[in-house]
Design an enzyme around this catalytic site. Sequence first.
Site, PDB file in Angstrom:
ATOM      1  N   LYS A 113      19.629  14.286   1.825  1.00 48.26           N
ATOM      2  CA  LYS A 113      20.118  15.135   2.077  1.00 48.26           C
ATOM      3  C   LYS A 113      20.935  15.654   2.379  1.00 48.26           C
ATOM      4  CE  LYS A 113      18.154  20.187   0.538  1.00 48.26           C
ATOM      5  NZ  LYS A 113      17.103  20.689   0.865  1.00 48.26           N
ATOM      6  N   SER A 132      15.560  23.041  -3.232  1.00 48.69           N
ATOM      7  CA  SER A 132      17.087  23.093  -3.476  1.00 48.69           C
ATOM      8  C   SER A 132      16.848  21.453  -3.043  1.00 48.69           C
ATOM      9  CB  SER A 132      17.708  23.394  -2.660  1.00 48.69           C
ATOM     10  OG  SER A 132      17.121  22.946  -1.164  1.00 48.69           O
ATOM     11  N   SER A 141      11.612  23.396  -1.391  1.00 47.30           N
ATOM     12  CA  SER A 141      12.543  22.768  -1.307  1.00 47.30           C
ATOM     13  C   SER A 141      12.427  21.391  -1.842  1.00 47.30           C
ATOM     14  CB  SER A 141      14.015  23.163  -1.132  1.00 47.30           C
ATOM     15  OG  SER A 141      14.584  23.996  -1.125  1.00 47.30           O
TER      16      SER A 141
HETATM   17  N1  GLN Z   1      14.011  28.362  -3.318  1.00 45.94           N
HETATM   18  C1  GLN Z   1      13.616  28.880  -2.125  1.00 45.94           C
HETATM   19  C2  GLN Z   1      15.027  29.739  -1.574  1.00 45.94           C
HETATM   20  O1  GLN Z   1      15.665  29.839  -2.220  1.00 45.94           O
HETATM   21  C3  GLN Z   1      13.227  27.952  -1.201  1.00 45.94           C
HETATM   22  C4  GLN Z   1      14.645  27.386  -0.990  1.00 45.94           C
HETATM   23  C5  GLN Z   1      14.805  26.220   0.351  1.00 45.94           C
HETATM   24  O2  GLN Z   1      13.341  26.023   0.540  1.00 45.94           O
HETATM   25  N2  GLN Z   1      15.424  25.287   1.603  1.00 45.94           N
HETATM   26  O3  GLN Z   1      14.990  30.543  -0.852  1.00 45.94           O
END
Ligand code: GLN
Length: 452
Positions: free
Chosen positions: A53, A128, A152
Amino acid sequence: MIKLREAIKLKEDELKEIKKQIIQDVKKSQLNAYIIDENSLDENNQGIPILIKDNINVKGWEITCASNILKGYKSPYNASVIDKLKKYNLIPFGRSNMDEFAMGSTGESSIYGPTKNPIDHSRVPGGSSSGSAAAVAGNIAIAALGSDTGGSIRQPAGYCGCVGLKPTYGSVSRYGLIAYSSSLDQIGPITQDVRDCALLFDYIKGYDKMDSTSNINTPTNSTFENMNKDRKFTIGILKNAIKEADEEIAKSYSNLVDRLIKLGHTIKEIDLIDSNFQISSYYITSMAEASSNLARFDGVRYGNRASDAKNLKELYIKTRSNGFGNEVKRRILIGNFVLSSGYYDAYYLKAQKVRDYISFQYSEIFKSVDIILSPIAPNVAPKIGEQSNPLEMYLSDIYTIGVNLAGLCGICIPVDKNSENMPIGMQFIGNHFKEQDILDLALNVESSLKGE
Ligand code: GLN
């Protein structure tokens, strides 16, 4: 695609062929899962290729968190997980697309454009860690690393139909992960199946003195070697779990409960705190920490700098206004607001009290059950562009964020398809350091679904 546990047995020339094939497939792919960058896709680099990532530092690679503000910035050092992979002849290979600074649930907020869901290109892959999950499920990566602050890793795995593990907070080093919300962030594996997930987790876990929140009690034994799909567990099911989920998810949930009973597990109904409190506590905490973590991106030390600024203040303002996307700006603004002296007690402090209470509730639940079963999301992957309202997006994280707030571990595996053939993922949540338990149960369910 070859499984990770098979790839580790191959010779260098065989691995080189696989890397060549991946590069070819990535160039043809419509998914936009990889950030195309020749430097990170080198078939002559020896070892087993793992997709990384774009918020995990690999020395010499560009790292952007899919944000304009970091475009062109090169990592000066390796994240600890990268050094660990290298010890086992696994190498970073390719940068995966993501939501900007890991803020999002759809993979759409990236300067490289949205990633597509490999099952249906008109849908999002989740976020994400959008590129990591889409690439693994779309057969253009053997396995990938993602990060999970509020779902995410697990949610995109669920939307794409692969396996994702969010490890216990402190069990995988965060050194070299660009921080979004430091008290919630964890790096973890996204893989084709449960066994590979255990293997990749073993490679990256363990105490690291470079991360002050790394936990010295992280078990050192191999979860992969100790896998046992015949263990029986007491599994907590949420009484109100499915009230937020759509009908098809709710149906899958109860089918899975029936399957677990047939497999010999004991089911127990449990109550959780109203999940809306989890959403409020999570978003206040994560935005507050993000506003502080992202303060360092000001054009002075990292990445892009506004060229036409007349003085220092203007340099900060122009760099940050041009560099960050809308969702990141929204979170920095709200984060600063909840930390400001007039509102600190009402928002930030209250969110920490609620977070403590949520952790306490989980610890009470884990006195009588081994594992909690929960949906991964209220719905299957939405269409690209469909989830444009930020609040709606935040609410869709309802099933994943509790695990991060309490520092627990959770694994998402595909268990079903809906009427439109989209994958439905479910999540097993374990107490701190109980990765072996959730992996064993996940393997039990995976094997039974495959008819093994
Ligand atoms: N969807 C969540 C957020 O926007 C989780 C994102 C993540 O786990 N990096 O914060």
